[in-house]
Design a protein around this motif. Sequence first.
Motif, PDB file in Angstrom:
ATOM      1  N   ILE A  55       0.797  -1.160   0.300  1.00 12.19           N
ATOM      2  CA  ILE A  55      -0.037   0.259  -0.266  1.00 12.19           C
ATOM      3  C   ILE A  55       0.847   1.177   0.045  1.00 12.19           C
ATOM      4  CG2 ILE A  55      -1.581   0.874   0.864  1.00 12.19           C
ATOM      5  CD1 ILE A  55      -3.294  -1.591   2.390  1.00 12.19           C
ATOM      6  N   LYS A  56       1.880   1.564   0.850  1.00 12.52           N
ATOM      7  CA  LYS A  56       2.405   2.535   0.419  1.00 12.52           C
ATOM      8  C   LYS A  56       3.194   2.662  -0.498  1.00 12.52           C
ATOM      9  CE  LYS A  56       6.017   4.615   4.044  1.00 12.52           C
ATOM     10  NZ  LYS A  56       6.728   4.399   4.798  1.00 12.52           N
ATOM     11  N   ASN A  57       3.769   1.758  -0.778  1.00 16.42           N
ATOM     12  CA  ASN A  57       4.391   2.321  -2.434  1.00 16.42           C
ATOM     13  C   ASN A  57       3.352   3.312  -3.087  1.00 16.42           C
ATOM     14  OD1 ASN A  57       6.906   1.249  -1.660  1.00 16.42           O
ATOM     15  ND2 ASN A  57       6.502  -0.455  -2.366  1.00 16.42           N
ATOM     16  N   PRO A  75       3.155   7.992  -5.544  1.00 18.38           N
ATOM     17  CA  PRO A  75       2.910   7.954  -6.801  1.00 18.38           C
ATOM     18  C   PRO A  75       1.177   9.024  -6.804  1.00 18.38           C
ATOM     19  CG  PRO A  75       3.598   6.302  -6.582  1.00 18.38           C
ATOM     20  CD  PRO A  75       3.325   6.758  -5.425  1.00 18.38           C
ATOM     21  N   ILE A  76       0.400   7.919  -5.682  1.00 22.60           N
ATOM     22  CA  ILE A  76      -0.988   8.820  -6.031  1.00 22.60           C
ATOM     23  C   ILE A  76      -1.375  10.382  -5.585  1.00 22.60           C
ATOM     24  CG2 ILE A  76      -3.593   8.890  -4.723  1.00 22.60           C
ATOM     25  CD1 ILE A  76      -2.394   5.611  -4.916  1.00 22.60           C
ATOM     26  N   GLN A  77      -0.508  10.523  -4.316  1.00 15.55           N
ATOM     27  CA  GLN A  77      -0.464  11.447  -3.690  1.00 15.55           C
ATOM     28  C   GLN A  77       0.179  12.853  -4.477  1.00 15.55           C
ATOM     29  OE1 GLN A  77       1.658  12.477   0.118  1.00 15.55           O
ATOM     30  NE2 GLN A  77       0.916  13.736   0.462  1.00 15.55           N
ATOM     31  N   LEU A  78       1.696  12.611  -5.221  1.00 14.22           N
ATOM     32  CA  LEU A  78       2.004  13.244  -6.131  1.00 14.22           C
ATOM     33  C   LEU A  78       1.023  13.742  -7.589  1.00 14.22           C
ATOM     34  CD1 LEU A  78       5.906  12.061  -5.566  1.00 14.22           C
ATOM     35  CD2 LEU A  78       4.808  13.930  -4.893  1.00 14.22           C
ATOM     36  N   SER A  79       0.480  12.181  -7.780  1.00 14.09           N
ATOM     37  CA  SER A  79      -0.289  12.411  -8.911  1.00 14.09           C
ATOM     38  C   SER A  79      -1.492  13.377  -9.185  1.00 14.09           C
ATOM     39  CB  SER A  79      -0.634  11.443  -9.868  1.00 14.09           C
ATOM     40  OG  SER A  79       0.183  10.911  -9.578  1.00 14.09           O
TER      41      SER A  79
END
Lengths: 729, 178
Positions: A512-514, A518-522
């Motif tokens: 989950i952490k990985n 990218p989700i937050q950055l996206s």
Amino acid sequence: MANSTVIQKLTHPALAITLSLILVGGLFGLLSVSLDSNTSGSFHWAMLMLNSVGMAVLILLVVLNLFILRKQYNEKALGSRLTARLVGAFFLVTVIPLLLVYYIAVQFLSTGVDSWFDVRVEQAIDDALLLGQTTLESLQQEAIEDIQAQANQIRDVFDRNELARILDSIRQRSGYRELSVFTQNGTILASSSGDASILVPETPDDTILSQVRLGQTFSSIEPVSDQNQILRVAAPIHSRILGRASRVLHAKNALPLRYAKLASSVDEASNQYQQMVFSREPIRENLALTLSVISLVALLLSILCAIYLSRRLVAPLGELAKGTRAVAHGNYSTELSVTSQDELGILVSSFNNMTSEIRGAQQLARRSKEESDRHSAYLEMVLKGLSSGVLAFDEQDRLTTYNLAAEEILGTDLASRVGDIIVSLVEDRTNLQPFFEAISSRLAEENQDWQEEITILGQRGRQVLITRGAMLAFDTSKHSGSVIVFDDVTGLIQAQRDAAWGEVAKRLAHEIKNPLTPIQLSAERIRHKFMDQVDPSQKDVLDRATRTIVQQVESMKDMVNDFSSYAQPVRAELSETKLQDLVRDVAELHHRDDKPVAISFDIDDSIQAIKSNASALRQVLNNLLINARHALSNIEKPEITLGLQIAENLTGDYIDLTVSDNGSGIPTDLRDSLFDPYVSSKSKGSGLGLAIVRRIVEEYGGTVWVEPVKPRGSCFIIRLPMSGTNTDK
Amino acid sequence: MHWKSKVLLIALVSFSGLAFSQFSVQQVHVSSNDTNVQLITELQLVFTEPLQQAVDHGVTLQIVTEFGLPRENWYGRGFVLLKEFRYFLSRNALSGRYVVYQQDRGETRTFPTQTEALRHIAIPPIVLIPTVDLDGAENLAVRTFVDTYKLPSPLRLQAFFSRRWSLDTDWTLWPTQL
């Protein structure tokens, strides 16, 4: 010792037998002396002494033996009663016929002795004596008449030579052996003798002279040897010449042989008869005495025989009694000597066979016992080495065997409870009640094999015991007891559960952490790129959507971090921690003015500081206080009590740290799984707080559990070892 | 033979009593020269009734007079016998006289009464003992007794244990020199 040896020698049968032989000889000698008057006096005296000494020794022997028998009888010595009875019987059997024989013999002897003296015989002897005396008196009278005639013939002859010549003539004519003339004083005047060897004639004694002086004649018949007798006569010679003194004519002549023999025979017969008459009473007394001695000796010998015979009969019985006593005391090596081949000998042989067989059986039993002991020792060693607890009960459900692991798992001392029935084992160990009740009900069902997971509240808190039971049946038809084996699988279950959750946490954190970054950055890139490009009316929507994505991602990151911390082992940094201060410090952080909660303390200030990781314990206490505050959110008078006490009724030193509240409490169905991850009674929260609490507490060698509080609320109990944390485990 | 004569009258006392003794040694005349010691002894012999009865009932009694030398032995005082006179006293039933036979002389004498017979026995013959036989002894001993061993066996038992039968002067001592 010396006295007993002397007594043994004195009471030995050989002495009595020797003495008996001597006495029989002595009595025979005494009897022969009594019946034969020609035996020598020395022999008679010797026989008397021999019998007297023998009798004295015999009486001494009998008295000594009877004394010993009486002593043994009083001491109730084995065989003494039988000996006494036999002696009594022998005595009666002997004394009655002996008295009869004695009485008859005495009577017979008395009449026998009397029969020796016949009146006719006595009369005949008296008559013979009288006849003899008459005959001799006749001879004497003739001799007196003759000597008086001769005295007249020489009454006026005074010349000694003439007198001697006339005496010689008279002697030759009348046949006298010796013819003499004496003065009245006994002085010889003249003599004539037929025996040339006689130079001096015999002078008449005073009796003759005095009788002749009185003018009387004297005559007597005198024995000179066994069958030779002489006829002695004397007469006075009165002279017709005045002035001449009277003289004495004395003559001796041999009694004719025929008369002499008859006279001697009559004399001897008369003497013997008179002697018999005189000896009648002594003879009777002698025979009676001899018979009495014989009877007494027979009686004493019979008593001695009875004693010796009884001893001989009783001796093997005494040996047997000693042997049986020895066997009774466990000495089976007793071997009795067989001294005879009779029934008693067979009995002794049978005893020896019996002891031999018992000895063999005993050796077999000893070997079996040794084998059994070895097996028991081996079993004990195995039980001691077992990490599982083992309890054994007999057919009446009494505790018979246990091992060290059982005591450690149950946290109780079982040594003093051996022999107690199972239901009594819970009397002073109420926390073990579920365990023993479960076992008791299983035993009551008499199931052959069973298995059950039993949870108890042990000294380290809740314990899960996997318990297996089996019924023992040495005899297939009979219940012989049960054996219970149990393991404390609390740690194992928890470790398995923790390991599983740790693995899940690690995977979740990784998976989950990985993608979160990218989700937050996206989301931030979308916001940054399209915020200015979208319609202003849509700008607000974009702004809320991207902000929500970023916030949820942050929230998920926090959750993942919590998971990571749960999955990671606690790094112990141990230091001396005074738990009282720690508790008060953490409680101070939870005083909030907006939501006031009454926090009280039940702290034992005497508890010493322990080695522990203070920050970890703060986290534990903090989590519990947060949960408590949540539980009190809708409570009118919220109260929290923090406790720190020494744990009671437990072996070992433990500290109980308690956090109790008067909140809504924990649902019953959640109690067992409350400390598992993602189990929570709250609407909010990650569900990892209590799981982390338990993980930290267990890392420190402690346990944690929850108990309901009456009338409402919950109490979380953390039990820590006083010796400090145990992170090495 | 030259006699150095010494006469001693000794009142001898035996253990059995003085005037009441049936048998006792009355007088002993001792005289000696270089080679011999001469003993003239006078006894008193009185019979008890049982002994008188025994003689009158045909029993022959043996009365013994012994002379001896005292000797100390391991068991005490003993006596070495030097001379013995043994008399047989009986009664002739036909004549009613008492006959005394002296064994060593082979001589028979008769007496009309027991008393006279005992008086005869009470004066034993003169005894001559060679001085060498004395072996330096300072005392001589004499005794007279009724030999109960020679009684007919039925009479012995009471004779052995009765003082009325076993008359005895016991050994009586006197010095051989003055």
